[in-house]
Design a protein around this motif. Structure first.
Motif, PDB file in Angstrom:
ATOM      1  N   GLY A 293       0.859  -0.951  -0.122  1.00  0.00           N
ATOM      2  CA  GLY A 293       0.034  -0.024  -0.088  1.00  0.00           C
ATOM      3  C   GLY A 293       0.807   1.307  -0.165  1.00  0.00           C
TER       4      GLY A 293
ATOM      5  N   GLY B 219       0.204  -5.474   3.055  1.00  0.00           N
ATOM      6  CA  GLY B 219      -1.176  -5.875   3.421  1.00  0.00           C
ATOM      7  C   GLY B 219      -0.866  -6.742   4.528  1.00  0.00           C
TER       8      GLY B 219
ATOM      9  N   ALA C 232     -10.456  -3.233   1.936  1.00  0.00           N
ATOM     10  CA  ALA C 232      -9.228  -3.993   2.140  1.00  0.00           C
ATOM     11  C   ALA C 232      -9.935  -5.200   2.678  1.00  0.00           C
ATOM     12  CB  ALA C 232      -8.129  -3.027   3.128  1.00  0.00           C
TER      13      ALA C 232
END
Length: 531
Positions: A300, A305, A339
């Protein structure tokens, strides 16, 4: 009786000799010259100018001149203004000061003792910094040892260290010890295979690496992960927990795992094997167990992540036995602007393909050719490049009226179709006698209307048209004129209308010259969504 000593040739005092001190002093002078022999030079062919008392030289020239004439091969000394020579004997040592080297007389010439050390042959033992013994006939005690290619004499520039054993069943290798207890072995032990062995105590050994001499294949023991294979010269980010193998490319390049297979029945095969329980006690898989998955992680704005953002997974669909092992394949993705990963597609164990339904048309990331299941419309839709269009479960209906509808003369009057024989999508509203478009699209409509007279009244014309949103649609109109026959005269009308969601469609009729009825029998209103 000899006049001189055997080795140094020192003069001896004879019995009853007069002036014994002369002979004695001569012997002392010779001892002073020959014992702890240190010469200034060995390469002069003539005496130097201005020698000092006691100076010594080795005369190696074949034909020396001046005061050294006839002294070739001798040790000469300057004493009392005279050069005197002494013939050396094999084994004599002389330190040559200008060369800082020690020479030994071989019986024919003076040879460098340091040079003779570079050609040692057939030594039974050699200890450097420590004592060699019968087992360790070469022993070295030092902080470091260097073996380098020969840069003194012309050579190939190569360096090889050879360990040669008698037979394959013997050992040839390097031993690494801690406190003289073996901790690692590297070489060929008991065979010609090359291996690495390690031990925690010098008694039990593990073999983490073996290279087969017959096949060239490498055998690895258990590897404590992560095993990293990388062409990237820079630092790499921390690996995910439980990582066993990491493959990274150079910056800007692809990292690839390649399976080369040959023969139609031998494809590359990436295998997941999963069991419930433990490695020591595996058990059958319950329903809903993930058997393996391919997961994609990404970076990101500040970090990677913590979980996958796209995934292909394999899962059980029943509790497994040896004869019942249902499984499915599923795909998970992450919606735009979020997300969290969600399941969007699966190939089920019953052979069906499942699109996970969405409640409304997607608005982000849409493109022509996309397909999805709409749970609200209970339909499949695809994107035409400009809008979502239904490709299944189109709205359609067929309706009738349960009574004869009275229509006054010269007035456009709505036919009250109040009964639906079929009504997919519920788009026909019987209470208001109309069709309501559930979504924008192209729709086709049909109506069949039969004349019923009112007493003896005789209309001269029977007309029909569709109304859209309460006004004439302007897409088709039909009529029957002349003598209308009760229960026989009928008119049919069809049209295609492009509607927006919520648009209404109704059937209106008009009689000219007199009033009448639209007969309940044989009259209908139907429609269907075409696109």
């Amino acid at each position: 009786m000899a006049d001189t000593t055997r080795n140094l040739g020192l003069p001896l005092i004879a019995a009853a000799q007069a002036q014994k001190h002369v002979t004695h002093n001569e012997a002392l002078t010779a001892l002073d010259a020959l014992v702890q022999l240190a010469c200034l030079d060995k390469d002069l062919a003539a005496p130097p100018a201005g020698p000092a008392e006691g100076d010594r030289y080795l005369v190696t020239a074949a034909s020396p001149t001046g005061a050294w004439a006839g002294l070739s091969g001798q040790v000469v000394r300057f004493a009392d203004g005279v050069w005197a020579g002494a013939m050396p004997r094999p084994g004599w040592f002389a330190y040559v000061i200008d060369e800082a080297d020690l020479y030994v007389f071989t019986g024919t010439a003076w040879a460098s003792f340091r040079g003779s050390l570079t050609a040692l042959q057939n030594l039974t033992r050699l200890g450097i910094g420590t004592a060699a013994d019968a087992t360790n006939r070469f022993a070295l005690k030092a902080d470091a040892a260097l073996l380098s290619w020969d840069d003194v004499t012309p050579g190939s520039g190569n360096l090889r260290v050879t360990l040669n054993k008698q037979a394959a069943a013997k050992d040839a290798g390097f031993t690494v010890q801690t406190g003289f207890s073996t901790r690692a072995l590297l070489g060929s032990f008991g065979s010609d295979d090359f291996s690495l062995k390690v031990s925690p105590d010098g008694a039990a050994f593990f073999t983490p690496l073996t290279a087969s001499a017959s096949t060239g294949r490498l055998t690895l023991g258990r590897i404590a992960g992560p095993l990293e294979i990388s062409a990237n010269a820079g630092a790499l980010p921390d690996t995910l927990p439980q990582t066993v193998l990491r493959v990274s490319s150079a910056d800007g390049q692809q990292a690839r795992l390649v399976f080369d297979s040959f023969g139609a029945t031998a494809p590359g095969n990436f295998i997941f094997r999963t069991a419930n329980g433990t490695a020591a006690a595996p058990s059958a898989l319950p329903a809903g167990t993930s058997m393996g998955q391919f997961s994609a992680f990404g970076y990101g704005t500040t970090t990677y992540g913590s979980s996958a953002r796209a995934q292909v997974a394999f899962a059980t669909t029943e509790a497994w036995t040896d004869s019942a092992q249902g499984a499915r394949v599923l795909i998970r993705t992450t919606p735009i602007g979020t997300a969290g990963i969600v399941e969007v597609f699966s190939a089920e164990s019953n052979g069906a393909i499942r699109l996970v339904p969405l409640a409304s048309d997607p608005t982000a990331g849409v493109a022509q050719g996309q397909l999805y299941a709409n749970s609200t419309a209970a339909a499949l839709k695809w994107h035409t490049g400009t809008a979502w269009a239904r490709i299944s479960n189109f709205a359609k209906f067929a309706s009738t009226t349960s009574f004869d509808n009275y229509v006054g003369a010269a007035n456009w009057t709505k036919v009250q179709f109040n009964t639906a024989d079929s009504n997919d999508q519920g788009a026909f509203v019987a209470a208001s006698n109309r069709f309501v478009a559930p979504e924008a699209g192209l729709y086709g409509f049909d109506t069949a209307l039969v004349f019923r007279k009112n007493g003896s009244n005789a209309p001269t014309a029977f007309e029909a048209q569709f109304y859209r949103n309460g006004t004439p649609a302007g897409r088709g109109r039909t009529s029957a004129t002349g003598t209308l026959v009760d229960g026989v005269t009928a008119i049919d009308l069809s049209t295609a209308l492009k509607l927006a969601a919520g648009d209404t469609v109704e059937v209106f009729v008009r009689f000219s010259g007199a009033d009448g009825y639209v007969a309940a029998s044989d009259s209908l209103f139907s429609g269907r969504q075409m696109a």
